[in-house]
Each structure stands twice: as structure tokens, then as C-alpha cells.
Enzyme design. Sequence first.
Site, mmCIF file in Angstrom:
data_model
loop_
_atom_site.group_PDB
_atom_site.id
_atom_site.type_symbol
_atom_site.label_atom_id
_atom_site.label_comp_id
_atom_site.label_asym_id
_atom_site.label_seq_id
_atom_site.Cartn_x
_atom_site.Cartn_y
_atom_site.Cartn_z
ATOM 1 N N CYS A 85 53.591 -78.550 15.365
ATOM 2 C CA CYS A 85 54.282 -77.285 15.620
ATOM 3 C C CYS A 85 54.758 -77.186 17.059
ATOM 4 O O CYS A 85 55.739 -76.499 17.352
ATOM 5 C CB CYS A 85 53.372 -76.112 15.281
ATOM 6 S SG CYS A 85 51.790 -76.111 16.144
ATOM 7 N N GLU B 29 50.143 -68.288 13.905
ATOM 8 C CA GLU B 29 50.833 -69.300 14.714
ATOM 9 C C GLU B 29 51.796 -69.993 13.771
ATOM 10 O O GLU B 29 51.372 -70.673 12.832
ATOM 11 C CB GLU B 29 49.827 -70.276 15.327
ATOM 12 C CG GLU B 29 50.451 -71.165 16.400
ATOM 13 C CD GLU B 29 50.815 -72.539 15.889
ATOM 14 O OE1 GLU B 29 52.033 -72.773 15.688
ATOM 15 O OE2 GLU B 29 49.921 -73.357 15.682
ATOM 16 N N GLU C 207 64.011 -75.447 12.465
ATOM 17 C CA GLU C 207 62.853 -76.336 12.564
ATOM 18 C C GLU C 207 62.897 -77.366 11.432
ATOM 19 O O GLU C 207 62.991 -77.013 10.251
ATOM 20 C CB GLU C 207 61.555 -75.531 12.477
ATOM 21 C CG GLU C 207 60.316 -76.405 12.626
ATOM 22 C CD GLU C 207 59.021 -75.622 12.503
ATOM 23 O OE1 GLU C 207 58.067 -75.958 13.221
ATOM 24 O OE2 GLU C 207 58.967 -74.695 11.668
ATOM 25 N N LYS D 117 41.231 -71.457 2.915
ATOM 26 C CA LYS D 117 42.126 -72.123 1.980
ATOM 27 C C LYS D 117 42.851 -73.223 2.755
ATOM 28 O O LYS D 117 43.817 -72.973 3.466
ATOM 29 C CB LYS D 117 43.136 -71.122 1.399
ATOM 30 C CG LYS D 117 43.692 -71.532 0.010
ATOM 31 C CD LYS D 117 44.524 -72.786 -0.012
ATOM 32 C CE LYS D 117 45.925 -72.536 0.486
ATOM 33 N NZ LYS D 117 46.817 -73.744 0.306
#
Length: 486
Positions: A288, A254, A390, A178
Site C-alpha cells: 500500500c 488504512e 492505484e 477475518k
Amino acid sequence: MHQIENFINGSFLPASSGIRFDKRSPVDNSVIASIAEATRADVDAAVKAARAALHGEWGSLSQDQRVELLYGVADEITRRFDDFVAAEMEDTGQPEHVMKHVFIPRGAANFKVFADVIKNVPTESFMLDTPDGRGALNYALRVPKGVIGVISPWNAPFLLMTWKVGPALACGNTVVLKPSEETPFTAALLGEVMNKVGIPKGVYNVVNGFGPASAGEFVTQHQGVDAITFTGETRTGTAIMKAAAEGTRDVSFEMGGKNAGIVFADADFDDAVNGIFRSAFLNTGQVCLGTERVYVERPVFDKFVAALKEKAEAVQFGRPEIKGNNYGPLISREHQHKVLSYYQKAVAEGATVVTGGGVPEMPADLAEGNWVQPTIWTGLPETASVVREEIFGPCCHISPFDSEDEVVAKANDNEYGLSTTLWTTNLTRAHRMAGRIDVGITWINSWFLRDLRTAFGGSKQSGIGREGGVHSLEFYTELRNVCIKL
């Protein structure tokens, strides 16, 4: 305008419901594609196709035959290199040089590297003494885990998707992918490559859609999916983990990061400035592993802030295919609003805005794009939201520090633990610091320098498990022991 379908059992198919959604260009927000949104029935068909391939033609191939096919996939990606570059640029709006030199080559490499790993990694064996003196032999076998659900992100779509699909297939699994609804193009192109190379039907399947109540949820909830690998934000990972608890299925995550960059006064100054600039602003900060917290030793603090400001103000906005443009838009209008809300929070919390903080002036044909300025702040405490949370945008806060203990404490004082980048010419200090910072990967005098054979993953809320090289085998295979009494 592109028409992107689901890829199930070797065929491109519209959604069984006929429902479609629009994909918009990050550069100008024009509609550039119509995407088929997979239903629960479509996902079920993809999982069944993957299961049939696992127990059929794909499962009957030898390891050497699989390896040769994956080499073929890598070669075909390279042959169609320009197609993949163009697709990724259109999807993300990021500059051509990033696609040509980093993201697309790495995507091809992910197939070859993991094909080599599975071919060359031994398993263990032991001789066991037994009471009758005849002994026993124990040896290990690695077998595919099964049907792997792959949920991949939008920030480096081809690189991060193949980082999962490559080892999954090398280990003999089949996949149901996906991709992000924001970046479906290269996942579809890879389906064409699979067919061209002769990968059996059902080995690689793509279902398009969103997360909750859409394809993402349908994949992670499906009990025919044996394991789930995910890259994305921590909140989504938590939801996937709850779904994976049904059936006690394995996960590899992750997730988020609020990564620190540490610059000592003895660092090569120009290298440190260039490295931090790249780590904070590459891919418009949508990495990231990017650096949103920068700590600079006090004697060079002011000089460093001034130098980073100069570089940030020299970026060239514009369409990705035009040479000289080195700075793209954010992926979506929604993400632009999120990043700009943090820009406003920083001011409200008392930040000094060194540069940026808003939206750049763009020509009329690009004015509706998701542009934001690279932004640098100073003056905030460690408790400020833009220092702790973040943002996933082109921004960083820079603070001075006076000692190793102080900066280690600040670097570790965060719920995330993905990566850090450390700049110093003192080798003893570098080794000492690397062992004290609670992250999955520490770069010394570099950033984003990846050997695909090494372990990759995060600590704390940045992830679960390690992938890369032999470490990927721990997730994508089941290890069995055979004991033979002699």
C-alpha cells in the site's frame, strides 16, 4: 494439502454449514489448502466467545499479566519462526528473504512493542479550583473498547494482521479476525500460538471467508462488534463504513494509495535508484505504501530511467524458497488479470514502455503461476489512468519536473494521500517539501523505514485515523474521566 478451520473460543472448528473453499498457490495455481468458510452463525459464535472472554478470564487479568502473556506470544512466534516463514511464503509466493527479514520479525515485534506502550503511557490529571476553595481532582482512565472486528489484507498478511491484533489485545480488548481468503495460513498458526502461551479462550478468534455475503460482511454487520479496523482497498472501506454506521461504531481504516516518489538532481543517485526500485517492486508491487508515480528532476531524468530499467530487468523470478530468487508472483489469477489490464491501458493511452509490460516466460512447472513483469512507463500526462489510479502491481510511471512548486502540485493532485518518498541532499528543501505534501507519512532518503511508536495512517481517501505507539490507544481504548470533589 492443508486443512484450515475457523478458530473460535480456542478450538479449530469446521464451518457449521460444512462449506469449504480452495486456496491456490500464487506460484503455480495448484490447490494447496481447503478452507472452512464461516457462516453468520459461526461469526456469531466467535463474537459471543470474544464477549465472554472480555467479561471473564481475560477481563479479570491485570495489565501486567496481559503484558506478560503478550511477551509470551512474541517469544513463541520467534520460537516457531521457520513455521511462520514457510506458511507466509506458501500463502503469498514471495521470496524467503522478505519473510525472514521484514514481515515475520515485524509480526512478533507488534506484540512486544504494544505491550510496552500500554505499560508505559501515562494518562492526564488536573486539579480544578472550585468556588468553595476545596478544589477537585480530575484523572483519566483508559478502558478496553470491547470486541474488535479485524479485517486484514493479503499483501503482507502476518505483519498487517498483528499490527491490529497486537495493540487490540494489549489494550485489553478481544478480537474477531477475518483474514483475507487468499492468505489464511499465519492467522491459523497464531491460534496455535495463543493456545500454547495460555491466552484465554475467546480472546483471539478467526473466521475465514470472503467479503460480501460472507464472513467479512457478517463481522462488520454484527452489532456485538464494538469497533472495526480494516486495511484494504478504498471501495471495501466505504462498504464497511456504511455497516459501522449501524450502532455508531468506531472505525480505523488504512486504505488505498497512489504514492509519489520525488528525486531531485542533488540526491545521492545510487541511493535514490535503489530506494525507488525497492518502493516500486518490493512484494511484486503489492504494498500500500509502494511508489507508482515517480517524478525525477529533469537534469538526471534520462540517467535515472536507464538505471531503474537495468535493475528491473535483473530481477530473478522463481519459487520463493530457492536462494537467489528475489521476485515473486501476484497473489491471484484475478489480480494478475487486473494488473495486466492496466499494462494494456498504459499502451492504449500512449505510454512509452521502458521495460516489461507483460508476462515473463517461466518453466513448465511455474507457467500457470500469477507472474507479471516489473514494468516502467514514461511519456504519459497526469490525466492518464495508470498515473491516477492505484494498480497495486510492480509498475511505475516516471515523469520529469523542473521546480519544487511543479512537483508538489503533481504529487498532491490525487485522491489518495498515504505516503511519499523524497530524495535530496538539501536538508532545508527536505523539511520544506515534507510540510507541503498531503500524505500521512513522508520518507526522506529512505522508504518503508518504520518506527512503530510513530503515527501511521493516510489522508484523503487513503484512510481514517492514526495507529502506532500511543496513537493506537486512541482507537483501541475508551478514555474516561473521573472527577473527585475534595
